[in-house]
Write a protein that holds these residues in place. Sequence first.
Motif, PDB file in Angstrom:
ATOM      1  N   GLY A   1      29.906  32.958 -19.238  1.00 58.16           N
ATOM      2  CA  GLY A   1      30.716  32.025 -18.472  1.00 58.16           C
ATOM      3  C   GLY A   1      30.155  31.541 -17.157  1.00 58.16           C
ATOM      4  N   PHE A   2      28.854  31.673 -16.922  1.00 65.81           N
ATOM      5  CA  PHE A   2      28.314  31.177 -15.654  1.00 65.81           C
ATOM      6  C   PHE A   2      27.213  30.156 -15.903  1.00 65.81           C
ATOM      7  CE2 PHE A   2      25.811  34.983 -16.603  1.00 65.81           C
ATOM      8  CZ  PHE A   2      24.505  34.564 -16.398  1.00 65.81           C
ATOM      9  N   LEU A   3      27.064  29.245 -14.940  1.00 66.74           N
ATOM     10  CA  LEU A   3      26.079  28.174 -15.001  1.00 66.74           C
ATOM     11  C   LEU A   3      24.698  28.658 -14.573  1.00 66.74           C
ATOM     12  CD1 LEU A   3      28.368  25.485 -13.433  1.00 66.74           C
ATOM     13  CD2 LEU A   3      27.044  25.044 -15.508  1.00 66.74           C
ATOM     14  N   MET A   4      23.685  27.991 -15.102  1.00 63.97           N
ATOM     15  CA  MET A   4      22.305  28.296 -14.742  1.00 63.97           C
ATOM     16  C   MET A   4      21.721  27.209 -13.824  1.00 63.97           C
ATOM     17  SD  MET A   4      21.202  31.209 -15.868  1.00 63.97           S
ATOM     18  CE  MET A   4      19.414  31.044 -16.001  1.00 63.97           C
ATOM     19  N   ASN A   5      20.703  27.612 -13.074  1.00 65.70           N
ATOM     20  CA  ASN A   5      20.080  26.728 -12.094  1.00 65.70           C
ATOM     21  C   ASN A   5      19.098  25.747 -12.730  1.00 65.70           C
ATOM     22  OD1 ASN A   5      17.031  27.657 -11.721  1.00 65.70           O
ATOM     23  ND2 ASN A   5      18.256  29.504 -12.055  1.00 65.70           N
ATOM     24  N   ASN A   6      18.748  24.710 -11.962  1.00 64.68           N
ATOM     25  CA  ASN A   6      17.615  23.838 -12.333  1.00 64.68           C
ATOM     26  C   ASN A   6      16.614  23.764 -11.179  1.00 64.68           C
ATOM     27  OD1 ASN A   6      19.146  22.265 -10.618  1.00 64.68           O
ATOM     28  ND2 ASN A   6      19.146  20.440 -11.914  1.00 64.68           N
ATOM     29  N   GLU A   7      16.298  24.952 -10.640  1.00 67.40           N
ATOM     30  CA  GLU A   7      15.442  25.047  -9.465  1.00 67.40           C
ATOM     31  C   GLU A   7      13.977  24.713  -9.746  1.00 67.40           C
ATOM     32  OE1 GLU A   7      16.408  25.219  -6.610  1.00 67.40           O
ATOM     33  OE2 GLU A   7      18.275  26.348  -6.473  1.00 67.40           O
ATOM     34  N   MET A   8      13.572  24.650 -11.013  1.00 67.48           N
ATOM     35  CA  MET A   8      12.165  24.354 -11.286  1.00 67.48           C
ATOM     36  C   MET A   8      11.762  22.984 -10.750  1.00 67.48           C
ATOM     37  SD  MET A   8      10.936  27.104 -12.681  1.00 67.48           S
ATOM     38  CE  MET A   8       9.422  26.678 -13.561  1.00 67.48           C
ATOM     39  N   ASP A   9      12.749  22.105 -10.520  1.00 65.37           N
ATOM     40  CA  ASP A   9      12.435  20.792  -9.937  1.00 65.37           C
ATOM     41  C   ASP A   9      11.972  20.906  -8.490  1.00 65.37           C
ATOM     42  OD1 ASP A   9      12.536  17.791 -10.277  1.00 65.37           O
ATOM     43  OD2 ASP A   9      13.846  18.018  -8.535  1.00 65.37           O
ATOM     44  N   ASP A  10      12.213  22.060  -7.857  1.00 62.88           N
ATOM     45  CA  ASP A  10      11.765  22.234  -6.481  1.00 62.88           C
ATOM     46  C   ASP A  10      10.280  22.581  -6.383  1.00 62.88           C
ATOM     47  OD1 ASP A  10      14.124  21.543  -5.362  1.00 62.88           O
ATOM     48  OD2 ASP A  10      14.745  23.547  -4.766  1.00 62.88           O
ATOM     49  N   PHE A  11       9.629  22.846  -7.516  1.00 63.80           N
ATOM     50  CA  PHE A  11       8.180  22.909  -7.519  1.00 63.80           C
ATOM     51  C   PHE A  11       7.614  21.489  -7.446  1.00 63.80           C
ATOM     52  CE2 PHE A  11       8.619  27.098  -9.789  1.00 63.80           C
ATOM     53  CZ  PHE A  11       7.884  27.851  -8.884  1.00 63.80           C
ATOM     54  N   SER A  12       6.347  21.393  -7.097  1.00 56.68           N
ATOM     55  CA  SER A  12       5.628  20.123  -7.227  1.00 56.68           C
ATOM     56  C   SER A  12       5.229  19.992  -8.694  1.00 56.68           C
ATOM     57  CB  SER A  12       4.378  20.109  -6.343  1.00 56.68           C
ATOM     58  OG  SER A  12       4.720  20.283  -4.999  1.00 56.68           O
ATOM     59  N   THR A  13       6.028  19.269  -9.469  1.00 55.11           N
ATOM     60  CA  THR A  13       5.702  19.126 -10.894  1.00 55.11           C
ATOM     61  C   THR A  13       4.366  18.437 -11.088  1.00 55.11           C
ATOM     62  OG1 THR A  13       7.008  17.102 -10.932  1.00 55.11           O
ATOM     63  CG2 THR A  13       8.109  19.122 -11.619  1.00 55.11           C
ATOM     64  N   LYS A  14       4.036  17.563 -10.129  1.00 53.49           N
ATOM     65  CA  LYS A  14       2.709  16.952 -10.075  1.00 53.49           C
ATOM     66  C   LYS A  14       2.414  16.688  -8.604  1.00 53.49           C
ATOM     67  CE  LYS A  14      -0.075  13.094 -11.820  1.00 53.49           C
ATOM     68  NZ  LYS A  14      -0.091  11.849 -12.643  1.00 53.49           N
ATOM     69  N   PRO A  15       1.424  17.391  -8.005  1.00 54.97           N
ATOM     70  CA  PRO A  15       1.151  17.223  -6.575  1.00 54.97           C
ATOM     71  C   PRO A  15       0.999  15.764  -6.182  1.00 54.97           C
ATOM     72  CG  PRO A  15      -0.108  19.057  -7.445  1.00 54.97           C
ATOM     73  CD  PRO A  15       0.555  18.394  -8.630  1.00 54.97           C
ATOM     74  N   GLY A  16       1.721  15.395  -5.091  1.00 55.56           N
ATOM     75  CA  GLY A  16       1.668  14.019  -4.602  1.00 55.56           C
ATOM     76  C   GLY A  16       2.753  13.121  -5.143  1.00 55.56           C
ATOM     77  N   VAL A  17       3.509  13.608  -6.168  1.00 49.32           N
ATOM     78  CA  VAL A  17       4.599  12.830  -6.759  1.00 49.32           C
ATOM     79  C   VAL A  17       5.920  13.389  -6.259  1.00 49.32           C
ATOM     80  CG1 VAL A  17       5.744  12.148  -8.905  1.00 49.32           C
ATOM     81  CG2 VAL A  17       3.238  12.267  -8.800  1.00 49.32           C
ATOM     82  N   ALA A  18       6.810  12.522  -5.764  1.00 48.46           N
ATOM     83  CA  ALA A  18       8.088  12.967  -5.209  1.00 48.46           C
ATOM     84  C   ALA A  18       9.003  13.509  -6.300  1.00 48.46           C
ATOM     85  CB  ALA A  18       8.775  11.805  -4.485  1.00 48.46           C
ATOM     86  N   ASN A  19       9.827  14.501  -5.941  1.00 44.80           N
ATOM     87  CA  ASN A  19      10.830  15.001  -6.877  1.00 44.80           C
ATOM     88  C   ASN A  19      12.074  14.122  -6.806  1.00 44.80           C
ATOM     89  OD1 ASN A  19      12.238  15.762  -4.574  1.00 44.80           O
ATOM     90  ND2 ASN A  19      12.199  17.949  -5.011  1.00 44.80           N
TER      91      ASN A  19
END
Length: 599
Positions: free
Chosen positions: A436-454
């Motif tokens: 019954g609990f929600l999960m995070n989407n914190e992986m977007d806080d990494f630089s998915t591609k350096p130099g590209v904005a999240n």
Amino acid sequence: MLLKNKLFSIRRYFLLVALCSASAQAQILQAVPSQLQADVAVQTIQTAQFNGAYAMPDEFSAQVVETVFAKGGNAIDAAVAAGFMLAVTFPEAGNLGGGGFMTLAFGSGEVKQAAFLDYREMAPKAALSDLYLDDKGEVIPYKSLVGYAASGVPGTVMGLWQAHQKFGTLPWAELLQPAIDKASHGFVVPDALEKSAQWYQNWVADKSVQPLNFSQYFSGLQSGKVFKQTQLASTLTRIAKQGAVEFYQGKTAQLLAAQYQKNGGLITQDDLNNYQAKWRTPVKVDWFAQQIVSAPPPSSGGIAIAQLLKMYQFLEPQYRAALADAELAGVPKQAVQAHFYAELAKRVFADRAKHLGDSDFYPVPVASLIENRYLRERAEQVNFQAISSTENIQPGKFESPETTHFSIIDPYGNAVANTYTLNMPFGNGVVIEGAGFLMNNEMDDFSTKPGVANLFGVVGGSANQVAPQKRMLSSMSPTLVLQDGKVQTVLGSPGGSTIISSVFQTLINLYREEMNAQQAVNAPRVHHQLLPKDVIVYHPELADDVKQELSLLGYQLKRHNYLGDVQLLWHSEDGWQAAADMRGRGVAKVLTKNAAILR
């Protein structure tokens, strides 16, 4: 005479409010001018009467803090109980499936020792640097935000557990019981929560290749109706009985790992087994007569706030001179102020993009970034007359709006500033079935591609690139201000990258603009973060002449619907004050020795 009339009006206003019912009081508060609210809403309690204080994001977490204090608990006990309560009543950000940071000051006497607990999520072992890139090396839209691949290994339960093991006094199970009761029996849904859930359900509908189960669990969020969460109540009951080991190795862990493996997620039972929160050395800088204590990497917030405050200190004489010149020229103060803050922020966010990440993986030059000589050199580049060229702002040589923060100080002077999050409202749209609990989407806080904005327009570099078991960079900035070893201020805010601006400007409002606590958090705020180029966002409003001057300078102006939700405790010369930001649904209160306990 004018002052006397104003004081008489305020006294008459207080008498009117005191004689009315709670509902009538609320109507009166809504009816009076905002400036009068700011003037009279501050409750100042002398130290001799002080019995603790809080600034919490909702009424339910506020109630549980008072209950804990009534039982003799300390600030950590209250933080643990509140953290679990918010997982029930503030599901857009309060959580079991997310993570966060806690800045503390504890000690047996008046002088307190500062500490910092990092319970940020960690990347699963299967997370590699090209996780969110397609065959051409381009970022796959929404993969780091929505669905099973977007989650890091949760840290909240372990963080609250480790904080309790080190500093707590009341039994763990007793602290979780209010949250269990609220999940089981339900709570009345506020209007803001229903609207947020409706927006999220529409937004997420077409952004995942895998089916999401958010609506199955949260479509029942209806304003004014009681919302129950029986599966969550059972999960909390297991955690209450067995501690953090249940979440990471027991039934809850098994449910989480099985669901993620079945649906293409990365989190395994081994990832959960190996998760640990970490005690780290907080960022500390002297600022005027105070000491600022804030979050170290993997937060960018503590370093950024330290840089902003120190550069402000070095440039304050020039800033005051610029204000005097502007007054003679008929230029509004707020235009000069917004430009000054933007000039400081450009340099801070350039450093953030280059140098900041998880210090367990990357040699973050913390000492160099907050060293006086370096910051004086950076400050000398600030242009009071025009916008510094964005292209020429380089790093020096050598995050989601939906977060939540609370501030607590106990009757003994121990303090907790805690910020935790799922990242976006309601995280990645995945509820752990049977738990019954929600999960995070914190992986977007990494630089998915350096130099590209999240998603939030923040650019990162290789220091914050995805790697197994690495913690993603954050802007969360739970902050304390000490003077002579005593806690003077406790604050923090949600708001992604705008957290940094919110905390910085609130401290300036308190210490340099001579505002009271409520005025300091309610005041209009501005934010600039290097990119998008020459854009200043603001909330709630700027005067027309301020907008005109900033536009003439070359800024693009954008009103945000939201820019932080500061929860502030402050010891003024006259005593303690508590303030919850008007932008949220928070509750703040200073408790007295004979204060009635909320039920």
